[in-house]
Design a protein around this motif. Sequence first.
Motif, mmCIF file in Angstrom:
data_model
loop_
_atom_site.group_PDB
_atom_site.id
_atom_site.type_symbol
_atom_site.label_atom_id
_atom_site.label_comp_id
_atom_site.label_asym_id
_atom_site.label_seq_id
_atom_site.Cartn_x
_atom_site.Cartn_y
_atom_site.Cartn_z
ATOM 1 N N PRO A 209 0.997 -1.220 0.013
ATOM 2 C CA PRO A 209 -0.017 0.092 0.158
ATOM 3 C C PRO A 209 0.682 1.224 0.030
ATOM 4 O O PRO A 209 0.768 2.041 1.006
ATOM 5 C CB PRO A 209 -0.829 -0.137 1.125
ATOM 6 N N PRO A 212 -2.560 3.991 -0.298
ATOM 7 C CA PRO A 212 -3.708 3.493 -0.023
ATOM 8 C C PRO A 212 -5.082 4.041 -0.748
ATOM 9 O O PRO A 212 -5.840 3.190 -1.002
ATOM 10 C CB PRO A 212 -3.844 3.561 1.434
ATOM 11 N N ASP A 213 -4.879 5.138 -1.059
ATOM 12 C CA ASP A 213 -5.759 5.755 -1.599
ATOM 13 C C ASP A 213 -6.072 5.743 -3.311
ATOM 14 O O ASP A 213 -6.920 6.220 -3.858
ATOM 15 C CB ASP A 213 -6.084 7.459 -1.259
ATOM 16 N N PRO A 216 -9.177 2.546 -3.464
ATOM 17 C CA PRO A 216 -9.274 1.957 -1.956
ATOM 18 C C PRO A 216 -10.225 0.620 -2.035
ATOM 19 O O PRO A 216 -10.680 0.244 -2.986
ATOM 20 C CB PRO A 216 -10.687 3.276 -1.724
ATOM 21 N N THR A 220 -8.813 -0.150 3.429
ATOM 22 C CA THR A 220 -8.459 1.261 3.453
ATOM 23 C C THR A 220 -9.639 2.128 4.042
ATOM 24 O O THR A 220 -9.431 2.946 4.733
ATOM 25 C CB THR A 220 -8.049 1.848 2.133
ATOM 26 N N PHE A 316 -1.643 4.975 6.286
ATOM 27 C CA PHE A 316 -3.119 4.902 5.818
ATOM 28 C C PHE A 316 -3.756 6.234 5.802
ATOM 29 O O PHE A 316 -4.463 6.767 5.091
ATOM 30 C CB PHE A 316 -3.889 3.632 6.286
ATOM 31 N N GLN A 358 -2.422 1.050 -5.814
ATOM 32 C CA GLN A 358 -1.730 1.400 -4.738
ATOM 33 C C GLN A 358 -0.525 1.198 -4.752
ATOM 34 O O GLN A 358 0.432 1.722 -4.189
ATOM 35 C CB GLN A 358 -2.155 0.465 -3.667
#
Length: 422
Positions: A209, A212-213, A216, A220, A316, A358
């Motif tokens: 990750p 992480p965004d 998603p 996450t 995160f 990611q």
Amino acid sequence: MRYMATYDMMETIRNTNQWLGATARTLASYPHMAMLPNPAIRWMAAWGEVTERSFERMVAKPDWGIDTMTCDDGKDHLVQVRTVVERPFGDLLHFEVAGRETQPRKILLVAPMSGHYATLLRSTVKSLITNCEVYVTDWHNARDIPVSAGKFDVEDYTLYLVDFMRHLGPDTHVIAVCQPAPLTLAATAYLAEADPDAQPRSLTLIGGPIDPDGNPTDVTDFGHRVTMGQLEETMCQRVGFKYAGVGRRVYPGLLQLSSFMSMNLDRHSSAFSEQIMRVARGEASDHDPHNKFYDEYLAVMDMPAEFYLSTVERIFKRREIAKNEFTVEGKPVDIGKITTVAVKTVEGANDDISAPGQCVAALDLLTGLPPEKKASHVEPGAGHYGIFAGRSWRNNIRPLVLGFIDQNSDAPTKGQGLTVVN
């Protein structure tokens, strides 16, 4: 104190269930029971066997089980797992293959600290030691680490990786699997500025990750939904009186396991019901697929609470790696400082933990790295586990990674680009 009591209560429940399984198995296997021609007796013995084994595995560290290996010379060689660097929270292991010349490929396999032991990468190690010198990070169970050893958070984890890379030298090729990918990238950037001569030749990031965004997932989303106070209050406890780490704050392995199981509860329930029936029919064995999988899956370890909380908050929630804002001991770690280490990302198209997008985000952060030193691969049809183990890894990903390593094994020359394998 109540957290220590809660920890001990979980261990009591686990121990009680193991005892119930052992009792049922022993009672149903008593010779006089054979006089009762009732299939329920055989079912009770099977239930007891499966239950005892399952709850027993939850507190046992699995063995690597790699005693011999058939190498490229066609001969079987003995394999010895040797500790080359010993630290309180994790060791650096080397899989020494007796009677074989030292292999030119030196690989540091960075195992995740995410609830399971490094033995989760057993099949990955087996696939590599045939023609590579393989080193693995072996993280310790936090319940066994005395409080006097101090804390261990994401910065300490990063510095451990820095020390391991320094110990192995610049001819090393690093492969980070899942959770450690962002921190391994940070450790490489740390070396790029602090000790450039100790940087590895290449870095392969598998299903991690980085951002992480970037795509998603439920994992996450959970990190965004809960507050740090909620996590600290509900997930963290203090190790009970049974273990050497008494009083240490941890995210307990048994609590992690309950979360893992709840994500696919129907599938796990069905698997155990079917295994009980197989045992009752005499169709099961010690090393059948069910036992091979669950002996590893159920073996969980406690994580230091500060590592778990700092991972959620900094990787995160605040996305410090994704934003290139990560710091170690107050000093910024600039990923753009990496200019000579070839970097490859590997993702699984069906990965529902670290979804595609990611991990490949790492390449955009490498602003100082020429495009010819960057590579990425998305494996069609592969889930999270498949990109480092199983058929997808063996048949497709492993050859690509080794090809990438071979293409980038020479010491980098200033101003010279590297050829990469996509």
